[in-house]
Write an enzyme that holds these catalytic residues in place. Sequence first.
Site, PDB file in Angstrom:
ATOM      1  N   ASP A 103       0.946  -1.127   0.011  1.00 39.31           N
ATOM      2  CA  ASP A 103      -0.041   0.076  -0.006  1.00 39.31           C
ATOM      3  C   ASP A 103       0.931   1.264   0.019  1.00 39.31           C
ATOM      4  OD1 ASP A 103       1.119   0.070   2.738  1.00 39.31           O
ATOM      5  OD2 ASP A 103      -0.764  -1.110   3.158  1.00 39.31           O
ATOM      6  N   ASP A 161       1.232   5.057   1.519  1.00 41.01           N
ATOM      7  CA  ASP A 161       0.799   5.831   2.497  1.00 41.01           C
ATOM      8  C   ASP A 161       1.282   7.537   2.176  1.00 41.01           C
ATOM      9  OD1 ASP A 161      -0.458   4.025   3.737  1.00 41.01           O
ATOM     10  OD2 ASP A 161       1.238   3.265   4.756  1.00 41.01           O
ATOM     11  N   ASP A 212       8.399   4.026  13.818  1.00 40.75           N
ATOM     12  CA  ASP A 212       9.436   3.064  14.716  1.00 40.75           C
ATOM     13  C   ASP A 212      10.839   2.774  14.402  1.00 40.75           C
ATOM     14  OD1 ASP A 212       8.206   2.092  12.484  1.00 40.75           O
ATOM     15  OD2 ASP A 212       7.337   0.178  13.259  1.00 40.75           O
TER      16      ASP A 212
HETATM   17  P1  ATP Z   1       4.031  -3.156   5.829  1.00 41.34           P
HETATM   18  O1  ATP Z   1       3.080  -2.185   5.013  1.00 41.34           O
HETATM   19  O2  ATP Z   1       4.922  -3.832   4.913  1.00 41.34           O
HETATM   20  O3  ATP Z   1       3.399  -4.211   6.551  1.00 41.34           O
HETATM   21  P2  ATP Z   1       4.843  -0.612   7.091  1.00 41.34           P
HETATM   22  O4  ATP Z   1       6.137  -0.135   7.550  1.00 41.34           O
HETATM   23  O5  ATP Z   1       3.978   0.023   5.990  1.00 41.34           O
HETATM   24  O6  ATP Z   1       4.965  -2.045   6.727  1.00 41.34           O
HETATM   25  P3  ATP Z   1       2.474  -0.205   8.574  1.00 41.34           P
HETATM   26  O7  ATP Z   1       1.660  -0.936   9.656  1.00 41.34           O
HETATM   27  O8  ATP Z   1       1.687  -0.164   7.293  1.00 41.34           O
HETATM   28  O9  ATP Z   1       3.937  -0.845   8.229  1.00 41.34           O
HETATM   29  O10 ATP Z   1       2.779   1.270   8.840  1.00 41.34           O
HETATM   30  C1  ATP Z   1       3.076   2.260   8.163  1.00 41.34           C
HETATM   31  C2  ATP Z   1       3.922   3.208   8.993  1.00 41.34           C
HETATM   32  O11 ATP Z   1       3.540   3.653  10.061  1.00 41.34           O
HETATM   33  C3  ATP Z   1       5.507   2.526   9.278  1.00 41.34           C
HETATM   34  O12 ATP Z   1       6.295   2.276   8.129  1.00 41.34           O
HETATM   35  C4  ATP Z   1       5.892   3.378  10.374  1.00 41.34           C
HETATM   36  O13 ATP Z   1       6.629   4.435   9.966  1.00 41.34           O
HETATM   37  C5  ATP Z   1       4.883   3.731  11.204  1.00 41.34           C
HETATM   38  N1  ATP Z   1       4.301   2.808  12.140  1.00 41.34           N
HETATM   39  C6  ATP Z   1       3.490   1.928  11.970  1.00 41.34           C
HETATM   40  N2  ATP Z   1       3.248   0.999  13.213  1.00 41.34           N
HETATM   41  C7  ATP Z   1       4.259   1.385  14.104  1.00 41.34           C
HETATM   42  C8  ATP Z   1       4.409   1.549  15.429  1.00 41.34           C
HETATM   43  N3  ATP Z   1       3.971   0.396  16.231  1.00 41.34           N
HETATM   44  N4  ATP Z   1       5.380   2.363  15.977  1.00 41.34           N
HETATM   45  C9  ATP Z   1       5.806   3.317  15.212  1.00 41.34           C
HETATM   46  N5  ATP Z   1       5.681   3.654  13.982  1.00 41.34           N
HETATM   47  C10 ATP Z   1       4.904   2.714  13.304  1.00 41.34           C
HETATM   48 MG    MG Z   2       2.072  -0.095   4.917  1.00 40.94          MG
END
Ligand code: ATP
Ligand code: MG
Length: 534
Positions: A66, A68, A213
């Site tokens: 996705d 963002d 994170d």
């Molecule tokens: P994926 O979509 O591949 O699972 P992602 O890094 O995009 O990985 P998401 O859960 O979609 O993970 O979250 C998007 C973004 O939001 C992350 O890249 C991070 O910057 C932030 N984020 C998400 N969860 C957390 C958390 N628990 N603590 C801090 N930042 C977070």
């Molecule tokens: Mg994501």
Amino acid sequence: MNQSPASTEAVPRLARVIPRDGHPISRSKISPEALRVLYRLREAGFEAFLVGGCVRDLMVGLEPKDFDVATDALPEQVKRLFRNCRLVGRRFRLAHVFFGREIIEVATFRASGGPPIADEVDDTEEDIVDPSILDDEDLDADDGYEDDGIARDANGDINGNIDPHYVPQPTGAHPASGGMVSGQGGERLVDESGRILRDNVYGSIDEDVWRRDFTCNALYYNIADFSVWDYCGGFEDVQARRLRLIGDPETRYREDPVRMLRAARFEAKLGFSFDPATAEPVERLRELLGGVPPARLFDETLKLFLTGHGVRSYEVLRAHGLLEMLLPNVADFSRRYPGSPPEQMLLRGLADTDARVRADRPVSPVFLFALFMYGPIGLRIEQAPRRMWHDTSTILDAFDDVARAICQRIAIPRRFMLGVREMFLMQPRLEAPRGRRALRTLEHPRLRAAFDLLQLRADFGMADPAIVEWWGKLQAASPAQRTQMSASAAQEGAGPGEGGDDAAAGGDGDGPRRGRRRRGGRSRRGGRGGSSGA
Ligand code: ATP
Ligand code: MG
């Protein structure tokens, strides 16, 4: 709408700006819908960046699941720019811009955090299973194998109950013993362990970055000039395939212990490895996962195991001692009987699931949890006297015990747990097909999943391959052939399952019917091929 346009001159001093020719991110790999959102924001005078996992994935050549967007536009301003936009989020508002099946999530920069993660979790309590209240009436009210009913977004991704973007990062000091901290016109509430309970402040990009994170998740792709902004060394970390928490690791884990699981997931998914300082506190702090809302752990479990890297997730979680925190009885089984048939079966099932994800085929939490529960249920069954191993009530008791233990950690919605229970209850039925009942079983909505489990069991010596073959034939047969096959199964008693049985079971000749020797959930005595652990 009179913000200064985002451009390199506007970059706060601390960011390193990697110009377009210094990084591999090409617009051709960005979804056209995300580009439209970015351009529209930009034209309206706002800053607009891609951020998070999509930038990281594009950097390493993966296709993001996705996209963002982060912006300085307030949610209401975003909404005014897009017809197809909805504001979501109970406390911190996010804009979802819809393009048919695709949703682009647009988040306003945050100063230092968001609402309590725990509070972002929907109250799914009524949906959480209490195995003791399952009754047979529920069994038919289940959803199908293929239609898992998991909330997914328009991209087919698993949608958490929480807002994943809504995660706080403290830049300042933490009070030692909890309380309110104010600043930036908002307030942050932390508990004694340092976990942020409430924070709700919009900010600028150089504040937004610190709540994220890992450094690899904190890169911003600027639509103004296609540069990447890096405040915390994420660019180098991605190149070095390194997972590094932003800020003090212990503090960051205490704020949100799920970050330990996220780290494991990124290791599994991306092949990155933990930076030593990010790895060090995990063993000490993993117990904090016990305080995370079970609904959130359910979401995280699905992301770990149903997004194409389940086998790696299992290995990585085990290596970091985190499987124990998520699925204690599975970890216990694996520790006691490493490499046993039930564990091999679990790994094969996870590998099959990964392959299905890669092939864009649907996957189901029902099958996943059946795999996890198989070994522990087998152990539990063996605590009963051997003559009772075959009884439905024994299987059910074992199932209920194991399900209850799992649900203490992971809030598995009731409909899924009912499905798992059916899969186990159907095993003895499948192993001893009888007459018309076999024909009725064919119509059962859970047959596919139950049959797949039977097949896996047979592959690892825990069920009779002849039975699997028989059911395979029955499913493929014409109605007339089916009647004939089931009638002859009725006459032969044990039906198709002649021979072969004892080879796997070690010859326990105590069953009333041969075909019922190995019933659902029995793990070939824990897969040790020997005596019961009882
Ligand atoms: P994926 O979509 O591949 O699972 P992602 O890094 O995009 O990985 P998401 O859960 O979609 O993970 O979250 C998007 C973004 O939001 C992350 O890249 C991070 O910057 C932030 N984020 C998400 N969860 C957390 C958390 N628990 N603590 C801090 N930042 C977070
Ligand atoms: Mg994501």
